[in-house]
Design an enzyme around this catalytic site. Sequence first.
Site, PDB file in Angstrom:
ATOM      1  N   ASP A   1      -0.120  -2.051   9.895  1.00 20.38           N
ATOM      2  CA  ASP A   1      -1.054  -3.161   9.675  1.00 20.38           C
ATOM      3  C   ASP A   1      -2.494  -2.760  10.004  1.00 20.38           C
ATOM      4  OD1 ASP A   1      -1.743  -5.751   8.993  1.00 20.38           O
ATOM      5  OD2 ASP A   1      -0.192  -6.677  10.236  1.00 20.38           O
TER       6      ASP A   1
ATOM      7  N   ASP B   1      -0.224 -12.637   3.316  1.00 23.27           N
ATOM      8  CA  ASP B   1       0.365 -13.429   4.401  1.00 23.27           C
ATOM      9  C   ASP B   1       0.766 -14.808   3.897  1.00 23.27           C
ATOM     10  OD1 ASP B   1       0.342 -11.585   6.388  1.00 23.27           O
ATOM     11  OD2 ASP B   1      -1.473 -12.301   7.372  1.00 23.27           O
TER      12      ASP B   1
HETATM   13  C1  GLA Z   1      -0.784  -9.635  10.054  1.00 24.55           C
HETATM   14  C2  GLA Z   1       0.316  -9.407   9.027  1.00 24.55           C
HETATM   15  C3  GLA Z   1       1.474 -10.319   9.268  1.00 24.55           C
HETATM   16  C4  GLA Z   1       2.002 -10.110  10.667  1.00 24.55           C
HETATM   17  C5  GLA Z   1       0.885 -10.311  11.680  1.00 24.55           C
HETATM   18  C6  GLA Z   1       1.341  -9.925  13.065  1.00 24.55           C
HETATM   19  O1  GLA Z   1      -1.410 -10.839   9.866  1.00 24.55           O
HETATM   20  O2  GLA Z   1      -0.180  -9.575   7.739  1.00 24.55           O
HETATM   21  O3  GLA Z   1       2.494 -10.104   8.337  1.00 24.55           O
HETATM   22  O4  GLA Z   1       2.525  -8.816  10.759  1.00 24.55           O
HETATM   23  O5  GLA Z   1      -0.245  -9.517  11.365  1.00 24.55           O
HETATM   24  O6  GLA Z   1       0.340 -10.086  14.004  1.00 24.55           O
END
Ligand code: GLA
Length: 725
Positions: free
Chosen positions: A476, A546
Amino acid sequence: MITVNENIMQFQLDTAHTSYVMRVKEGFLEHVYWGRRLASGDHTYMRRELGRASFSPRMENCRGPILDDIPLEYPCFGRGDLRSPALEVINPDGSDIADLRYVSHTVSEGKPALAGLPAFYAEKGDNVSTLCIKLRDRVSMLECDLYYSVFYDYDLITRHAELVNRGENALTLEGAASACVDIDRCDFDIVSNYGTHEKERMIERTPLVHGKMEFASRRGSSGHEHNPFIILASRSADEFKGEVYALTLVYSGCHSMSAEGGQYDSCRVLAGINPDGFRWRLGPGETFVTPEAALVHTEDGLGGMSHIFHRAINDRLIRGKYRNSRRPVLLNSWEAVYFRFDEEKLMDIGSCAADLGMEMLVIDDGWFGRRDDDHSSLGDWYINRSKLPNGFDNIHKMLHEKGCGLGIWFEPEMISPDSDLYRAHPDWCLHVAGRPRSEGRHQLMLDLSRPDVCDYIYESVASLLRTGNVDYIKWDFNRNVAEVGSALLPPEKQGEVLHRYYLGLYSVLERLHNDFPDVLFESCSGGGGRYDCGILYYMPQTWTSDNSDAIERLKIQYGTSLIYPLSSMTGHVSASPNHQTGHVTPFDTRFNVALTGSFGYELDPTKLTDEEKRFVTETAAIYKKYGDTLVNGDYYRLRSSYTEDCAAWCVVARDKSVCIAVYVNTHVRVYPRNEHLAIRGLDENARYRDTRSGAEYSGSQLAGYGVPVDKNHEYSSEMWIFEKI
Ligand code: GLA
């Protein structure tokens, strides 16, 4: 195929359906033609010159060319081409002129790699060849090698530039594009993606103006806002027909993609690193390599353009074990439990997922340091023993006994101010001495232009992978940049930090890719904030958004599919009501939309009803059976929720033996029309059976009329799987 006619100094690059032609005239490398395939011959008559160009300077005492009118392959600032330049230089004497003229060229089979950068690649036996044209500024002795690789069978041309300082003093590059294309008309529509977090890659189509339209990122990544591509479509082009030109960048940093309608009704397209904030000091003998741009031309509309990109990305950009193959069906813990988990809970959801046919449990954020929310611990990549006293050992053992893998979330490029790492190395983040450090999501960005930071990141990830407990990594990247500066670089090199950051990141990813070839990497950046061809070279899939709402995802996935194949899009079935929007959608619609080339769930499976559990088992089996088709097949956008009260698409195996089609209702009307969905891409002379209903159709029936669709229920959907009989 590359043909050079040295008598007229013409270069012709041919793919199966397109030609790209250049010539050298008065030392300048001119663009002559890009379009449908030409038989080889003398095409230089196509370049008509303006007899008169008021006000534009003429070179060499009014007898020379009017640079402002010439379509140039790598235009420079300062000698009378007053359109936007590909190259901007500050010379050792402080002047900002560059004047690149032809020196020599070479043609070779295959395609060389780009030092330290991701790129499309050729395999042995591929019909790929490369032309390199050397240009030189005879005053500053700056050389520019322009590379063109022709992927004949893929209808793809890749380009990049390598700038070499042959002078005796350092100069500074203030802009060095990867590609420039001057097209002799400007009556195009520009198709682009715009967006933000949870609303990525929305499609916008607007006429090109006389002026510059730029789609850019200054965010420290390709970003949620504008994806690094630009499409020029003829005004009448639609999904299935019409002329389309497209350029995309194989790069994950700040980009600039622009089209500029000019005073003589031509158009200049530029693609490359964003010049804002970029300054590269090029010492004597040093080389700067630009990222690669990939160019596509087709007369088969936006759909035809997508097919070209999808096949090339699937076959000649993505690498490793998962190239061309379906991914494991996974359960991601994020929307299931967020930060609230311990070993028992993970054992529960993991074992339930495995029993339902899933193949990977991904433990998302929260397993490391003291991380119970997003305020701390990024950088402290050791297991939180209060949540997981046995580390991953027990979970991994249980999962493997059930034939299931284990994945974990990482955000290796970041550092929380509240972390042991920050307390030990406050200089390891991007920052500028004497200025405040702006946080985003309570975190700072590590300085990946530093080799010691890159080594730390590599070791953090590699040490967990070496335990053998981890089969998958979700990588990420959750903020945009501010205060870009590095404690290690001298003042004159601070403008290099962001590009050096990506060279550092790519080197870490390359080492991981080589050292752990069996591990599946998924990239993520608050969903799809770093969704680009650069990152796909190292990680074959990206968490698309997301926003996991099936109805919202229709537009997001539709926009993403312009350039990127289904294999690269991760789709998860999440809970209803949806956590982002509150929409209530039927289970089968959530499945039908999530069914991309990389499919999974993101909910607590222990909370499902028995009927839902049966459905999960059945759908996991569908994905396992048809996943390879979803990954490799041709994707047709059939109906658009941008303009209609529905969305529909189909994926057709390259040999046309199987087709998976989906239709989703986004709005119910009192008197729905007699709806039917025509399917594209099938063999019209063959017969197909819908494996779910048993109904049989001829290919021409499916193409002409299609299948009837129920329009009576909002957010309802249907899926058909046609197999050739
Ligand atoms: C980001 C990702 C999510 C999740 C969160 C965790 O927003 O896109 O899918 O993994 O971080 O903190």
